[in-house]
Design a protein around this motif. Sequence first.
Motif, PDB file in Angstrom:
ATOM      1  N   VAL A 502      35.279  39.870  31.799  1.00  0.00           N
ATOM      2  CA  VAL A 502      35.540  39.740  30.360  1.00  0.00           C
ATOM      3  C   VAL A 502      35.702  38.270  29.988  1.00  0.00           C
ATOM      4  CG1 VAL A 502      37.146  40.300  28.509  1.00  0.00           C
ATOM      5  CG2 VAL A 502      36.536  42.040  30.178  1.00  0.00           C
ATOM      6  N   CYS A 503      36.437  37.514  30.818  1.00  0.00           N
ATOM      7  CA  CYS A 503      36.631  36.094  30.518  1.00  0.00           C
ATOM      8  C   CYS A 503      35.310  35.340  30.541  1.00  0.00           C
ATOM      9  CB  CYS A 503      37.618  35.483  31.507  1.00  0.00           C
ATOM     10  SG  CYS A 503      39.336  35.995  31.249  1.00  0.00           S
ATOM     11  N   ARG A 504      34.453  35.635  31.512  1.00  0.00           N
ATOM     12  CA  ARG A 504      33.148  34.969  31.555  1.00  0.00           C
ATOM     13  C   ARG A 504      32.308  35.320  30.325  1.00  0.00           C
ATOM     14  NH1 ARG A 504      33.378  36.323  37.181  1.00  0.00           N
ATOM     15  NH2 ARG A 504      32.174  38.215  36.754  1.00  0.00           N
ATOM     16  N   ALA A 505      32.293  36.592  29.966  1.00  0.00           N
ATOM     17  CA  ALA A 505      31.521  37.005  28.797  1.00  0.00           C
ATOM     18  C   ALA A 505      32.101  36.409  27.513  1.00  0.00           C
ATOM     19  CB  ALA A 505      31.489  38.531  28.708  1.00  0.00           C
ATOM     20  N   MET A 506      33.422  36.300  27.442  1.00  0.00           N
ATOM     21  CA  MET A 506      34.067  35.718  26.268  1.00  0.00           C
ATOM     22  C   MET A 506      33.700  34.243  26.130  1.00  0.00           C
ATOM     23  SD  MET A 506      38.164  35.492  25.566  1.00  0.00           S
ATOM     24  CE  MET A 506      38.400  34.531  27.069  1.00  0.00           C
ATOM     25  N   VAL A 507      33.694  33.506  27.250  1.00  0.00           N
ATOM     26  CA  VAL A 507      33.333  32.089  27.212  1.00  0.00           C
ATOM     27  C   VAL A 507      31.877  31.919  26.793  1.00  0.00           C
ATOM     28  CG1 VAL A 507      33.026  30.037  28.628  1.00  0.00           C
ATOM     29  CG2 VAL A 507      35.089  31.418  28.881  1.00  0.00           C
ATOM     30  N   GLU A 508      31.003  32.799  27.261  1.00  0.00           N
ATOM     31  CA  GLU A 508      29.594  32.722  26.877  1.00  0.00           C
ATOM     32  C   GLU A 508      29.404  33.006  25.389  1.00  0.00           C
ATOM     33  OE1 GLU A 508      27.524  35.420  29.351  1.00  0.00           O
ATOM     34  OE2 GLU A 508      27.804  34.260  31.195  1.00  0.00           O
ATOM     35  N   ALA A 509      30.200  33.924  24.853  1.00  0.00           N
ATOM     36  CA  ALA A 509      30.046  34.292  23.443  1.00  0.00           C
ATOM     37  C   ALA A 509      30.637  33.253  22.502  1.00  0.00           C
ATOM     38  CB  ALA A 509      30.683  35.659  23.195  1.00  0.00           C
TER      39      ALA A 509
END
Length: 701
Positions: A502-509
Amino acid sequence: MPSTRALRRFDPRRSPPARQSSQAAAAAAKEEEEACPWLLSSSSTSSSSSSASALFKHSATLSAAGPRAGSGTRVYPLRDFPGGDAAALGGAFRDNVRWLLKQWSCAPGSGSAWRALLSDERTGALVPIVAVEELAAASSSPLCDLCRCAGWSHHWVSKRKYHFIIPAVVDWDQPFSADALLGHTDHLLHGLIHSNGFGHLVTLHGRDGGSTFLSGCQIMDIWDQLCAALRVRFLCRAVSIVDLTQKHSVDLRLLLGVAQGKTWFTRWGYCLAKGCFSVSRSTYAAALEALATLPVDCLRSRHVRRVVTIYRRLSNKPLATVREFLLCLLDWKHLEAPHSPPRVKTSPRLMFLQPKSCMVKRLRQPCQRFEDVVDLLECRWSKKRLLSAAEVVVEKLREHADGTRITRQAVRDAARGSIGDTGLLDFVIKSLSDTVVGNHIVRRVPDPENRVLHFSLEEYADPEPQPQADHELEPVEIDAEHSPPAVRWPNTAEAERDLRAVCRAMVEARSEAAQAVLDCKHWVKWWGLRDESDDQLRFLVEWRPQPWEATELTKPMPPGDIVVVPLHTSIGELLVEAEHALRDTYCFFEDFQAESLDGIAGDKWDPVMLGGAESGDTIGVHGHGADMETGLRCQGGADAWEVQCVCGAQDDDGERMVACDACNVWHHTRCVGIADGAPVPPLFLCISCSGALMAAGPISG
């Protein structure tokens, strides 16, 4: 000049190998996890060292020896450190710390290191805490990089630094010499306080960082109690930290900031001091809000989209935003799996142990829509392509089946002309069992004779919910291969894996917002000047330079120093105390002689109380003798360096910098396009200087 290196970091990965103690340590770990749900969870560790074992075995004997062990070392209960006597101190920090160190045992042959022991009643362990006095005049690095990066480069250089250290477990039975302790970077606790009362938390390592007996919360409590007892908290002073804590490669200031709106250190009163790269408090707050309110469905990660459906159904919560989902994941490790987890229709793609086919009685459940099944599938195709392929298959079934059943191969051949990707086609056909696509239900049943799969279509209408009695149960055959399985309860390791995803996807978004949060790593705890209910007056005294001295000062004046005097002190006695405070605290005022006071009226022998000043006021001190030639004037050094970065920063913030070779103005390497790992070019010109050089044209020979 500003440092070209980053500030020393809190890096748990640099700690020595952790060592597991006993069942008592496991109990302590469990209590710590309850206090901090995810930050300081215990990990698998090796056997304890011989030094830790020795202290553990003899702890009961030493604790029974009373307030001092047989060696003369002071023993404090862990929950009452540094004792009731220290809690009654009311003077300035420089006086309180000297009183405290007199209660501790001094290192043999050294007058600059002292030690005490902390007794943990729960585990019986004795934990050493060591204090080291470092003199600026004899130090190889008298200036403080931590002060400069915290925004305190204008502070006067203190004569003394006091290091409070809890060594690594392997060093507990080693001699506590000052040189050896200050040369290590793997301490469980390393806090530094200048003699003027301003301090820094340099290092903190919990159980994941090698601590056997103490949790991270307990070590932080020790540090906070020590600052409070030495009256850092009552004397208009501050303690800074650089928050770079991580857990399983996740930056906790990002994770906890988005999930809870605060960092781990906030529980002890720390707040954002300043952001690197000129990130303001308002920008930080807006970035946190943008990340927290980001819809989970907007994240591009297929893994996140798959698991969010599982957690939504198991928790029975909408989990619409990233904050709601992160809070759910942070709490999940403390939830016990039910004995009978709820059955949820899911894709045959997910592998579960299934019972053999049998006849059971159950309520007929409505079929699941294919778009919901797609959310649980883990494949290389997008949801849009899967839904489009499913519609094609249903259309071909409607054209060729004509209300009858046709084989899987016939369905595949009919749809093959419209779907070029055979892998996608086979995957969709396999996933369409008992699902709703549009207004049709796709049925897939095996032939009872040859077990060949056949497909058929049924008209679908949304059923009205009607309660059924027990006698309405109908016998239904459950096929072990094709029946919808129960969703498995995610364990702790899987929840932490999902947190990272989730943290990786949040940073990408939201990469810009995430970077703004990560750039806010300087935190501070401020205490205002408070008066206590005793017969003492407390003032802040500030040096008032003469006109010729003021012209040589290039930095703003630092905060005043604390002076504590009795209630009936005269103005003359206050003048003497102010002179003593400045001379005893700072190198700059080694030979200073005070002559008069500002902010208070009266003659030399008049009582201070009649001079118009009240306890807590700031008093100006005039005099002569300040050493304007010394290099130990301000923590930022004597060089008049200038920071003027394109990001808006105008002071050193601990990040990597480079100076323009033409104008000598400093800039962040990141802001001028130099990667962190790349070397600084031998010749660097800032935008202004390079633009001016290009405008001047070529140099003629």
